[in-house]
Design a protein around this motif. Structure first.
Motif, PDB file in Angstrom:
ATOM      1  N   VAL A   7       0.792  -1.189   0.081  1.00  0.00           N
ATOM      2  CA  VAL A   7      -0.011  -0.030   0.032  1.00  0.00           C
ATOM      3  C   VAL A   7       0.933   1.272  -0.076  1.00  0.00           C
ATOM      4  O   VAL A   7       0.529   2.304  -0.786  1.00  0.00           O
ATOM      5  CB  VAL A   7      -1.139   0.129   1.218  1.00  0.00           C
ATOM      6  CG1 VAL A   7      -1.647   1.269   1.366  1.00  0.00           C
ATOM      7  CG2 VAL A   7      -1.906  -1.046   0.945  1.00  0.00           C
ATOM      8  N   PHE A   8       1.923   1.374   0.781  1.00  0.00           N
ATOM      9  CA  PHE A   8       2.860   2.422   0.848  1.00  0.00           C
ATOM     10  C   PHE A   8       3.376   2.533  -0.490  1.00  0.00           C
ATOM     11  O   PHE A   8       3.301   3.740  -1.045  1.00  0.00           O
ATOM     12  CB  PHE A   8       3.996   2.150   1.910  1.00  0.00           C
ATOM     13  CG  PHE A   8       4.917   3.312   1.807  1.00  0.00           C
ATOM     14  CD1 PHE A   8       4.560   4.442   2.529  1.00  0.00           C
ATOM     15  CD2 PHE A   8       6.367   3.039   1.308  1.00  0.00           C
ATOM     16  CE1 PHE A   8       5.585   5.492   2.536  1.00  0.00           C
ATOM     17  CE2 PHE A   8       7.268   4.166   1.336  1.00  0.00           C
ATOM     18  CZ  PHE A   8       6.893   5.195   1.816  1.00  0.00           C
ATOM     19  N   TYR A  11       0.852   4.113  -2.959  1.00  0.00           N
ATOM     20  CA  TYR A  11       0.569   5.373  -2.532  1.00  0.00           C
ATOM     21  C   TYR A  11       1.645   6.333  -3.055  1.00  0.00           C
ATOM     22  O   TYR A  11       1.530   7.425  -3.698  1.00  0.00           O
ATOM     23  CB  TYR A  11       0.394   5.426  -0.917  1.00  0.00           C
ATOM     24  CG  TYR A  11       0.383   6.997  -0.680  1.00  0.00           C
ATOM     25  CD1 TYR A  11      -0.713   7.778  -0.927  1.00  0.00           C
ATOM     26  CD2 TYR A  11       1.414   7.253  -0.105  1.00  0.00           C
ATOM     27  CE1 TYR A  11      -0.861   9.174  -0.461  1.00  0.00           C
ATOM     28  CE2 TYR A  11       1.471   8.845   0.614  1.00  0.00           C
ATOM     29  CZ  TYR A  11       0.411   9.657   0.115  1.00  0.00           C
ATOM     30  OH  TYR A  11       0.298  10.872   0.569  1.00  0.00           O
ATOM     31  N   VAL A  12       2.888   5.921  -2.870  1.00  0.00           N
ATOM     32  CA  VAL A  12       4.032   6.835  -3.447  1.00  0.00           C
ATOM     33  C   VAL A  12       3.962   6.970  -4.656  1.00  0.00           C
ATOM     34  O   VAL A  12       4.210   7.920  -5.402  1.00  0.00           O
ATOM     35  CB  VAL A  12       5.383   5.968  -2.973  1.00  0.00           C
ATOM     36  CG1 VAL A  12       6.358   7.069  -3.536  1.00  0.00           C
ATOM     37  CG2 VAL A  12       5.303   6.431  -1.264  1.00  0.00           C
ATOM     38  N   GLU A  14       1.320   6.505  -7.282  1.00  0.00           N
ATOM     39  CA  GLU A  14      -0.080   7.108  -7.653  1.00  0.00           C
ATOM     40  C   GLU A  14      -0.368   8.341  -7.070  1.00  0.00           C
ATOM     41  O   GLU A  14      -0.701   9.022  -7.623  1.00  0.00           O
ATOM     42  CB  GLU A  14      -1.236   5.766  -7.452  1.00  0.00           C
ATOM     43  CG  GLU A  14      -1.157   4.640  -8.139  1.00  0.00           C
ATOM     44  CD  GLU A  14      -1.063   5.010  -9.687  1.00  0.00           C
ATOM     45  OE1 GLU A  14      -1.647   5.841 -10.156  1.00  0.00           O
ATOM     46  OE2 GLU A  14      -0.296   4.300 -10.434  1.00  0.00           O
ATOM     47  N   GLY A  15      -0.109   8.368  -5.667  1.00  0.00           N
ATOM     48  CA  GLY A  15      -0.378   9.458  -4.962  1.00  0.00           C
ATOM     49  C   GLY A  15       0.629  10.625  -5.027  1.00  0.00           C
ATOM     50  O   GLY A  15       0.233  11.908  -5.277  1.00  0.00           O
TER      51      GLY A  15
END
Length: 69
Positions: A7-8, A11-12, A14-15
């Motif tokens: 998830v991290f 997130y890094v 895509e986010g």
């Protein structure tokens, strides 16, 4: 831990719009810390006193004479 790192990393990427290489390098300290922490935990486990064996324990008939009731 695998789910957290997945998830991290997602997130890094895509986010925060990091490239896959930068996202991998951003999660590298967590991976290194896990390996080092596991090594320390294994070393600490070897230094700990073992449990007394049942053969030497007086309540289980071992050690000095018969077990008292």
């Amino acid at each position: 831990m695998i789910g957290l790192s997945l998830v991290f990393t997602l997130y890094v990427q895509e986010g925060l719009h990091f490239s896959p290489l930068k996202a991998g390098l951003a999660s590298l300290p967590q991976a290194v810390g896990g390996v080092v922490g596991f090594g320390i935990a294994m070393g600490a486990g070897r230094q700990a006193r073992p449990y007394p064996s049942a053969a030497r324990h007086p309540r289980h008939g071992g050690g000095r004479g018969r077990a008292r009731r």
